[in-house]
Design a protein around this motif. Structure first.
Motif, mmCIF file in Angstrom:
data_model
loop_
_atom_site.group_PDB
_atom_site.id
_atom_site.type_symbol
_atom_site.label_atom_id
_atom_site.label_comp_id
_atom_site.label_asym_id
_atom_site.label_seq_id
_atom_site.Cartn_x
_atom_site.Cartn_y
_atom_site.Cartn_z
ATOM 1 N N GLU A 107 1.891 1.738 -3.821
ATOM 2 C CA GLU A 107 0.883 2.031 -4.478
ATOM 3 C C GLU A 107 1.001 3.622 -4.327
ATOM 4 O O GLU A 107 0.435 4.491 -5.165
ATOM 5 C CB GLU A 107 -0.035 1.246 -4.105
ATOM 6 C CG GLU A 107 -0.618 0.256 -4.905
ATOM 7 C CD GLU A 107 -1.916 -0.942 -3.526
ATOM 8 O OE1 GLU A 107 -2.456 0.500 -3.571
ATOM 9 O OE2 GLU A 107 -1.711 -1.886 -4.046
ATOM 10 N N ALA A 108 0.812 3.824 -2.942
ATOM 11 C CA ALA A 108 0.674 5.242 -2.265
ATOM 12 C C ALA A 108 1.521 6.304 -3.490
ATOM 13 O O ALA A 108 1.434 7.671 -3.360
ATOM 14 C CB ALA A 108 0.786 5.450 -1.171
ATOM 15 N N VAL A 130 -2.954 3.628 -7.348
ATOM 16 C CA VAL A 130 -4.457 3.834 -6.754
ATOM 17 C C VAL A 130 -5.389 2.593 -8.270
ATOM 18 O O VAL A 130 -6.253 2.171 -7.499
ATOM 19 C CB VAL A 130 -5.257 5.230 -7.647
ATOM 20 C CG1 VAL A 130 -6.747 5.052 -6.993
ATOM 21 C CG2 VAL A 130 -4.745 6.149 -6.191
ATOM 22 N N ARG A 163 -4.301 -0.996 -6.819
ATOM 23 C CA ARG A 163 -5.036 -0.821 -5.959
ATOM 24 C C ARG A 163 -6.754 -1.131 -6.115
ATOM 25 O O ARG A 163 -7.304 -2.800 -5.562
ATOM 26 C CB ARG A 163 -4.743 -0.281 -4.813
ATOM 27 C CG ARG A 163 -6.058 -0.162 -3.419
ATOM 28 C CD ARG A 163 -5.201 1.358 -2.120
ATOM 29 N NE ARG A 163 -6.125 0.328 -1.260
ATOM 30 C CZ ARG A 163 -5.838 0.775 -0.015
ATOM 31 N NH1 ARG A 163 -5.343 2.018 0.075
ATOM 32 N NH2 ARG A 163 -6.627 0.990 1.172
ATOM 33 N N ARG A 202 1.124 -0.912 0.038
ATOM 34 C CA ARG A 202 -0.033 0.389 0.046
ATOM 35 C C ARG A 202 0.818 1.197 0.301
ATOM 36 O O ARG A 202 0.722 2.033 -0.460
ATOM 37 C CB ARG A 202 -1.028 -0.477 1.388
ATOM 38 C CG ARG A 202 -2.566 -0.856 1.102
ATOM 39 C CD ARG A 202 -2.851 -0.521 2.174
ATOM 40 N NE ARG A 202 -2.869 -0.979 3.164
ATOM 41 C CZ ARG A 202 -3.116 -2.740 3.640
ATOM 42 N NH1 ARG A 202 -3.051 -3.681 3.199
ATOM 43 N NH2 ARG A 202 -2.038 -2.780 4.955
#
Length: 470
Positions: free
Chosen positions: A35-36, A43, A46, A32
Motif C-alpha cells: 500500500e505504501a 492509502v 488501507r 502495508r
C-alpha cells in the motif's frame, strides 16, 4: 530465577513498536508495504480496509458497547454544568470516525473521567475550568507522544501494574453499573437515590432482563483473538455451527439501546415535540487566568496519570492482547491522536476526551473488531449533533439508566478479565496491590506508585536470593 526474569521481561514483550520488525514478514506487514508503494491508491485501500465491517451486526453491536460510560457522564455534565451536548456530539463523532480510520480497530473515545468527577463534585469547576483541564492534559500527553517519551513510559511500566490499573478500572465500571441497576440516579448531581422500583419503563425487572438477555446471546464473552479464531474455525466444522452463527448475529447491545430510546420517548412524549432541527451554535470558550489555574490543579493533575496509564499504556497493551498482529496502536500514535483531538475541540466547548481501555474492552465484548465499529458510532453522534444539536438532551434524559447499567456492566467485566493472564504469584501480588490501592484511594496514580514500588522490591529480593545462592 525464572520468576525474576519473568517479572522483568513483562515490560518489554508486548511493545508494538519494538516488535514491529518481528511481524514484518507477516501478511499484514506485506500488505502495508504494498500500500505504501501504491501512493494515493494504497492509502485509499488501507482506509477502506480499516473501515470495513468484518460483520455488519457484530460491528454495529460493538459500537453500543461504550455507551454505558459515555451517556451518563455527558448527560451529567450537560445537566449540572451546561456542557453543550450538540457540540460534544459533533466533535466526539469526528474523533470516532478519525480513530477508526487511523487504527482499524475499535479504538474508543471516552470522556476524561477525573475531569468529569472534579466538575460534578465542585460547583465552581465550570466550563472554562473543564476545558482548561482538558487542554492542559492533552498538551502533556501530546508532548510525550511527540518526543517519543511515551514509548519509554510504555516500555518501563510492568505488565502486572498495567493489569492492576485495568482490574481496578473494570471493577469501578462494574460497581457503578450495579448502582445504576439497583438505584435511581440523579445524574445532575452524580448521586444514587432510593432503591429502583421493580416495575416500570426504568424498573429493576427491565434491567435484570437486559443483563440476562445479553448473557444468553453473548455468553461469557470472547477469548483472546488468536484462541477465538481457532475456536471459530473448529465450531464452523461442527454440525451445530448454525446455532452459534445465529446467536452471534443477534445484536444484543443494539437491541438494548433501541429499546432504551423507545422507552425514553414513551416516558416523556412531550420531549419529542421540543426537538429542534439544526446544530448548536459553537463559541470559543473564554478561559481566564484563574480558570487555567483551577483547571490545572483540580482537573489536569489527577487526570494526567489516568490518561497516561489507562488511556495510552493500558489501551496499547490491551490492543496487543486482542489484536496481536496489529501494530498501529503504538504509544506514540495513541498519545498524538488523544492530544490532537482535545487541542481542537476543547476550545469550542466539547467535552475533553481520551481513549480508554474500558471502552475498547466493551466494544470488543459486543463484537467490534474493526475501525468500522467506532466509525459507525461516530457517524451516529455526528448526525445527531448536526440535525438536533443540544435539543437531544430532553430525550436522552429519559433513557432508562438501568439499561445503561447493563451495558456498562459487561464493559467493566471485559476489562477486568484482561487481568487473568497473571500466572505467577508475584505478578498476581503486584496486580492486586495496585488494584486495592486504586479502588480504596480512588486514585490510579497512587495505585500505580504502590505497584511500581512492590514490583521493584520483588525484583530486588529475587536478585538478593540469586546472589546468596550463588
Amino acid at each position: 530465577m525464572e520468576q525474576g526474569r519473568r517479572l522483568s521481561m513483562a515490560t518489554v514483550d508486548v511493545d508494538p513498536e519494538a516488535l514491529g520488525a518481528g511481524h514484518g514478514d507477516g501478511e499484514g506487514s506485506g500488505r502495508r508495504k504494498e500500500e505504501a508503494r501504491g501512493g494515493v491508491g494504497g492509502v485509499v485501500a488501507r482506509a477502506r480496509e480499516n473501515l470495513r465491517f468484518r460483520s455488519v451486526w457484530g460491528e454495529l453491536n460493538g459500537a453500543m458497547g461504550d455507551l454505558g460510560t459515555y451517556i451518563p457522564i455527558v448527560l451529567s455534565l450537560a445537566l449540572s454544568r451546561h456542557l453543550d451536548l450538540g457540540t460534544t456530539l459533533i466533535f466526539t463523532g469526528i474523533y470516532n470516525v478519525v480513530t477508526g480510520l487511523i487504527y482499524g480497530v475499535p479504538m474508543p473515545v471516552q470522556p476524561m473521567k477525573s475531569i468529569a468527577a472534579a466538575a460534578l463534585s465542585d460547583p465552581s469547576f465550570a466550563i472554562p475550568e473543564i476545558m482548561a483541564a482538558g487542554i492542559l492534559t492533552a498538551a502533556f500527553v501530546f508532548f510525550l507522544g511527540l518526543t517519543r517519551l511515551m514509548k519509554l513510559v510504555y516500555w518501563l511500566v510492568p505488565l502486572s501494574v498495567v493489569r492492576g490499573i485495568q482490574l481496578a478500572q473494570g471493577l469501578n465500571f462494574a460497581m457503578a453499573a450495579v448502582k445504576y441497576i439497583r438505584y435511581d440516579q440523579d445524574l445532575a448531581k452524580a448521586k444514587s437515590l432510593g432503591t429502583r422500583a421493580w416495575t416500570g419503563l426504568d424498573g429493576l425487572i427491565l434491567a435484570i432482563a437486559a443483563v440476562c438477555f445479553i448473557v444468553l446471546v453473548n455468553g461469557a464473552g470472547p477469548e483472546a483473538a488468536a484462541s477465538s479464531q481457532r475456536e471459530g474455525e473448529a465450531a464452523a466444522r461442527e454440525p451445530s455451527s448454525w446455532r452459534r452463527r445465529l446467536a452471534s448475529s443477534v445484536p444484543s447491545a443494539v437491541m438494548v439501546f433501541v429499546l432504551g430510546v423507545a422507552f425514553a420517548v414513551a416516558r416523556q412524549p412531550a420531549a419529542v415535540r421540543e426537538l429542534r432541527v439544526g446544530p448548536s451554535r459553537m463559541r470559543v470558550v473564554h478561559i481566564s487566568r484563574e480558570a487555567w489555574r483551577q483547571g490545572f490543579v483540580k482537573g489536569a493533575v489527577p487526570q494526567i496519570p489516568l490518561s497516561v496509564l489507562n488511556s495510552v499504556v493500558a489501551v496499547c497493551k490491551l490492543t496487543r492482547d486482542l489484536f496481536p498482529d496489529d501494530e498501529r496502536a503504538s504509544p506514540t500514535s495513541v498519545s498524538l491522536t488523544m492530544g490532537a483531538m482535545n487541542l481542537v475541540g476543547c476550545w469550542l466547548g466539547a467535552m475533553p476526551c481520551c481513549h480508554g481501555a474500558g471502552g475498547l474492552a466493551g466494544q470488543y465484548r459486543f463484537g467490534g473488531r474493526g475501525g468500522g465499529c467506532v466509525a459507525a458510532l461516530g457517524g451516529l453522534k455526528l448526525a445527531l449533533g448536526l440535525l438536533l444539536g443540544g435539543s437531544m438532551l430532553r430525550v436522552l434524559l429519559q433513557f432508562p439508566v438501568g439499561l445503561l447499567g447493563a451495558l456498562l456492566l459487561f464493559a467493566g467485566i471485559e476489562l477486568a478479565a484482561a487481568a487473568r493472564d497473571m500466572s505467577t504469584r508475584s505478578e498476581a501480588f503486584v496486580m492486586l496491590l495496585c488494584t486495592a490501592v486504586s479502588l480504596v484511594g480512588s486514585s490510579a496514580a497512587l495505585g500505580f506508585l504502590c505497584g511500581i514500588i512492590a514490583h521493584a522490591l520483588l525484583l530486588l529480593r529475587a536478585y538478593a536470593l540469586r546472589s546468596h545462592h550463588a
